[in-house]
Enzyme design. Structure first.
Site, PDB file in Angstrom:
ATOM      1  CD  GLU A  59      -2.517   1.656   2.655  1.00  0.00           C
ATOM      2  OE1 GLU A  59      -2.201   0.810   3.484  1.00  0.00           O
ATOM      3  OE2 GLU A  59      -3.574   2.231   2.628  1.00  0.00           O
ATOM      4  NE  ARG A 119       4.590  -7.669  10.049  1.00  0.00           N
ATOM      5  CZ  ARG A 119       3.335  -7.062   9.683  1.00  0.00           C
ATOM      6  NH1 ARG A 119       2.144  -7.402  10.481  1.00  0.00           N
ATOM      7  NH2 ARG A 119       3.603  -5.860   8.806  1.00  0.00           N
ATOM      8  CE  LYS A 176       3.513   0.108   4.926  1.00  0.00           C
ATOM      9  NZ  LYS A 176       2.586   0.207   3.405  1.00  0.00           N
TER      10      LYS A 176
END
Length: 557
Positions: free
Chosen positions: A37, A262, A272
């Site tokens: 994104e 992850r 982020k």
RNA sequence: UGGGCCGUCGCCAAGCGGUAAGGCACCAGGUUUUGAUCCUGGCAUGCGCAGGUUCAAAUCCUGCCGGCCCAGCCA
């Protein structure tokens, strides 16, 4: 696979699945995608996903798309898409198609209408708060919305008017009609479309409604004929929804979602949102601050694409939550840099040395190797003179026996030059040693003596009259806590010594022309690159060399 | 106490019923004009725990224990 390849070709459960899908004929080619994104910069965690998706495609001779998942215009920005493109390119991967979820807005909309016609979706007028209440809890089933059985005609009309921009944000919501009593909360009539009159970077003001992730992602995958849709563990609970949507919608393919853990790295953060906070709160200079675990930060710091890719190969891909030690990353960086970096000498904390028996005004050229093991990297000329600088750490007034460096009466080798023996030193009014007086042995030119006497210590140096001044940034871990993200306030654990700025460092003359992108090893101190954002001569330390002495010294204290 | 997932060396990680790969870290040596690199050797009678099946179990079964994720009109 030969025995030799076993260590270099990663194997993991995802590759095993893909291999068996190829073997069974379920697929004849592999198609993956990396779907960021564009709401922030890519970090080391994304590198893992990039290496997995592009790596798998590369190794199985398939293809991988770079797809921007741009369905939330309020948080997304072109600045991020450009940075992401640059980062993926830097890692040296080539995408098949560059796509955007927004490319599919019309198809997504058409599929939604089809869903409504099938009675599988409805327009809900409940408020956000009401929806939350109706959703139930982890242990209690939810309640059905009063609008759940709205007629198809009415749903079609309302949805068309949502699209036409007739309603304010939040007034209506398109929901999937699945099961409000599902133990999987994602299946309790999830939102498909929300009204959001926001300007979109690519579609402008064309759309007053935007599709949700769960609805968008699976269809985008199907449109691109993705065979294996790899994502992180938190989407595991979404897989039933991923499959549900594709089962209702008429698409040519039905990609398989596979989840993996992850990356989590000790002493840093890979979120982020939190990285954004570091930038916003000015704890770092920007997304590309060399202390950041962002790809742009690592690039500026001097990490190489090969080292990042090697790191990703080493850490593996599994479904287990894990924390990787920084040492693994540093090892990958050192391994690549040791192989390729040009050796030079640079004195970070200069201490003046006067060689009393060296002729005043004399300058001689000495030959130095650019790499001790790789002859093909050539040699260079360095200047030697009566006054030189050495590292402050290389002199100790009271030196322990195993200290193989300078102290009064001790002899060391100046790399590529001569043996020198310290005879005296000068202190300033504060008691600080400011100059060393040494004598050199003219018979040892080049660094070896005719009598073959053994010299334990070799130190680096630079001629005072020929050195260039530079600033050097030394970096240390950004946090003092191994898992800052797990703390109440991660900013409380910022390492106050994560950046040390050194000025007036004395470097070998050739470094005046150092170009960003060339990796240097300042012998005995570490790997450095010229900073890309500073005009003056400034170097960033990528990583130190392994330092056995520092370890011994620490143990003795 | 709903659902999903995960537990193999300090940190990662192979292994998929035949008797515990590898990497990082660490330790001990050797080479070395970088206390770097490189080289050699060491490092799980043990696979979360407890039972069971089997000639044979990290691998199969049962039950526990521990950890992670999910109640955005974010992704």
């Amino acid at each position: 696979m030969s025995a030799e390849d076993e260590n270099t070709t990663p194997t993991n459960f995802i590759r095993n699945i893909i291999q068996s899908d190829l073997d069974s004929g379920k697929h004849h080619a592999v198609q993956t995608r990396f779907p960021p994104e564009p709401n922030g910069y890519l970090h080391i965690g994304h590198a893992k996903s990039i290496c997995l998706n592009f790596g798998v495609a590369e190794d199985f001779r398939g293809k991988c798309n770079l797809r921007f998942d741009d369905t939330n215009p309020e948080k997304e920005d072109d600045e991020y898409v450009n940075a992401i493109i640059e980062d993926v390119r830097w890692l040296n991967f080539e995408w098949d198609n560059l796509c955007y979820s927004s490319d599919y807005f019309q198809q997504l909309y058409d599929y939604a209408i089809a869903l409504i016609k099938q009675g599988k979706a409805y327009v809900d007028s409940l408020s956000a708060d009401e929806i939350r209440e109706y959703r139930g809890t982890l242990t209690e089933a939810g309640k059905e919305s009063p609008d759940r059985n709205r007629s198809i005609e009415e749903n079609l009309d309302l949805f068309a008017r949502m699209r036409a921009g007739e309603f304010e944000d939040g007034k209506y919501l398109l929901r999937a009609k699945i099961d409000m009593a599902s133990p999987n909360i994602n299946m309790r009539d999830p939102a498909l479309y929300r009204i959001k009159k926001a300007h979109h970077q690519r579609t402008g003001d064309d759309w007053p409604i935007y599709p949700m992730y769960d609805y968008t992602h699976c269809i985008s995958d199907a449109i691109e004929n993705i065979t294996h849709s790899l994502c992180t563990l938190e989407f595991e609970d979404h897989r039933p929804l991923y499959d549900w949507v594709l089962d209702q919608v008429r698409t040519d393919s039905h990609p398989q979602q596979i989840e993996f853990a992850r990356l989590q790295l000790k002493y840093t953060i890979t979120s982020k949102r939190k990285l954004n906070q570091l930038v916003t709160d000015k704890h770092v200079s920007g997304w590309d601050d060399p202390r950041m675990p962002t790809i742009s930060g690592m690039r500026r710091r001097g990490y190489t694409p090969a080292s990042v890719r090697d790191f990703c190969d080493r850490i593996g891909v599994t479904k287990k939550d894990s924390f990787i030690e920084m040492a693994v990353l540093e090892n990958s960086v050192r391994e690549d840099l040791n192989e390729h970096a040009v050796r030079v000498m640079g004195v970070l904390n200069p201490l003046k040395v006067t060689i009393e028996n060296y002729p005043e005004g004399q300058v001689e050229g000495l030959t130095a190797k650019n790499h001790p093991q790789k002859e093909e990297m050539g040699t260079r000329e360095i200047s030697f003179s009566k006054t030189i600088y050495i590292e402050r750490d290389d002199f100790l007034e009271d030196a322990p026996k195993k200290f193989f460096r300078l102290s009064v009466g001790r002899e060391v080798r100046l790399r590529y030059a001569y043996y020198i023996t310290c005879t005296d030193f000068v202190k300033d009014e504060n008691g600080e040693v400011i100059e060393l007086i040494c004598r050199y042995d003219p018979e040892t030119r080049g660094g070896s003596s005719p009598d073959g006497r053994k010299i334990k210590g070799t130190i680096h140096w630079v001629s005072a009259g020929h050195a260039v001044d530079a600033s050097v940034n030394l970096y240390d871990r950004l946090f003092t806590h191994p898992n800052p993200a797990g703390c109440d306030d991660f900013s409380e654990h910022l390492n106050p010594e994560s950046l040390t700025v050194l000025t007036r460092c004395k470097l070998e003359a050739c470094l005046a022309e150092a170009r960003t992108g060339i990796h240097y090893q300042f012998e005995r101190t570490g790997y450095f690159v010229r900073d890309s954002e500073t005009d003056s001569l400034t170097f960033n330390r990528t990583v130190t060399l392994r330092d056995t002495w520092a370890k011994i010294d620490k143990q003795n204290q």
